[in-house]
Scaffold this active site. Structure first.
Site, PDB file in Angstrom:
ATOM      1  N   ASP A  14      23.617  23.074 -17.929  1.00 36.53           N
ATOM      2  CA  ASP A  14      24.102  22.893 -19.284  1.00 36.53           C
ATOM      3  C   ASP A  14      23.738  24.168 -20.058  1.00 36.53           C
ATOM      4  O   ASP A  14      22.804  24.890 -19.672  1.00 36.53           O
ATOM      5  CB  ASP A  14      23.448  21.668 -19.916  1.00 36.53           C
ATOM      6  CG  ASP A  14      23.875  21.466 -21.356  1.00 36.53           C
ATOM      7  OD1 ASP A  14      25.084  21.525 -21.634  1.00 36.53           O
ATOM      8  OD2 ASP A  14      22.989  21.263 -22.209  1.00 36.53           O
ATOM      9  N   ASP A  16      23.776  24.732 -24.031  1.00 34.41           N
ATOM     10  CA  ASP A  16      23.045  24.568 -25.281  1.00 34.41           C
ATOM     11  C   ASP A  16      21.753  23.790 -25.057  1.00 34.41           C
ATOM     12  O   ASP A  16      21.778  22.647 -24.611  1.00 34.41           O
ATOM     13  CB  ASP A  16      23.910  23.826 -26.307  1.00 34.41           C
ATOM     14  CG  ASP A  16      25.260  24.501 -26.512  1.00 34.41           C
ATOM     15  OD1 ASP A  16      25.281  25.738 -26.542  1.00 34.41           O
ATOM     16  OD2 ASP A  16      26.276  23.795 -26.623  1.00 34.41           O
TER      17      ASP A  16
END
Length: 247
Positions: A14, A16
């Site tokens: 991922d 962020d």
């Protein structure tokens, strides 16, 4: 190797909150957008203005989700029903997509004005994964992933990107569904059991577990280690650099 089980050949990160510190920028953009909308609504309806909570509301309703899903989820939590509208709605449209586009406009303004910070330990980890011959992809619900990678000067660390634009084009469900992570593994030529998911959001960890990946590593940036484990994380660390330490 790198704190991962045997048989792992690739990493699905991922963006962020795991690689970049844009979670705080997203949080600020959500807060700016929702507070402006809620003030407008309060003035029109006479209802009391209750601001967006940048901790509880962000974690529970928008973190890790596609933008429109986050908008819809938060509005539902306040008992607010708006028309869906169209993805091309202008930012001032009183629709789910209009508010979502307003949030994106704010986010891009902040990214271009302030740049993007990375987590140094995460960059070291991705570099170590590259040097060890592991495949690497970014899997993010954000439609601005390429902008963020470029602003952070880390585009070349990843071989593949599955972002919000890819998800829309290929009709992939957002996290907590595993679709985008499964697409990331496929793009790297891997079976789910050969890949590790790295996530900081509860919805993302749940997606990793639902996809039956070889390992799911939760990155606890907000003091939610227990919740990450409850949602399916095999291992929880405060920073990916911990996985580089001898055990």
């Amino acid at each position: 190797m790198l704190g991962l089980p045997d048989g792992i050949r690739g990493c699905l990160f991922d963006l962020d909150g795991v690689i970049t510190k844009t979670a705080t920028v997203h949080d600020a953009a959500w807060q700016e957008m929702f507070d402006a909308y809620l003030r407008e609504r309060s003035q029109q309806t006479g209802e009391p203005f209750v601001p967006f909570d940048p901790v509880a509301d962000y974690e529970n309703f928008v973190d890790g989700k596609p933008r429109a899903d986050g908008t819809r989820s938060f509005l539902q939590s306040r008992g607010i029903a708006l028309p869906e509208g169209d993805p091309g709605d202008p930012p001032d449209a009183p629709t789910v997509h209009g508010l979502s586009n307003r949030k994106n406009e704010i986010l891009l303004r902040r990214i271009h004005a302030d740049g993007v910070e990375v987590y140094p330990g995460s960059v070291r980890y991705v570099q170590a994964a590259r040097d060890a011959g592991l495949r690497r992809a970014v899997v993010s619900s954000s439609a601005n992933t390429h902008d963020v990678l470029a602003a952070a000067h880390i585009t070349d660390l990843f071989e593949e990107v599955v972002d919000g634009l890819v998800a829309e084009h290929e009709h992939l469900r957002g996290k907590p569904a595993p679709d985008t992570f499964l697409a990331g593994a496929q793009a790297l030529g891997l079976e789910p059991g050969e890949a590790t998911v790295f996530e900081d959001a509860q919805a993302g960890v749940a997606a990793g577990r639902a996809g039956r990946f070889g390992c799911v590593i939760g990155v606890d940036r907000l003091g939610q280690a227990d919740a990450l484990r409850e949602h399916g994380a095999d291992v929880v660390v405060a920073d990916l650099a911990e996985l580089l330490e001898p055990r």
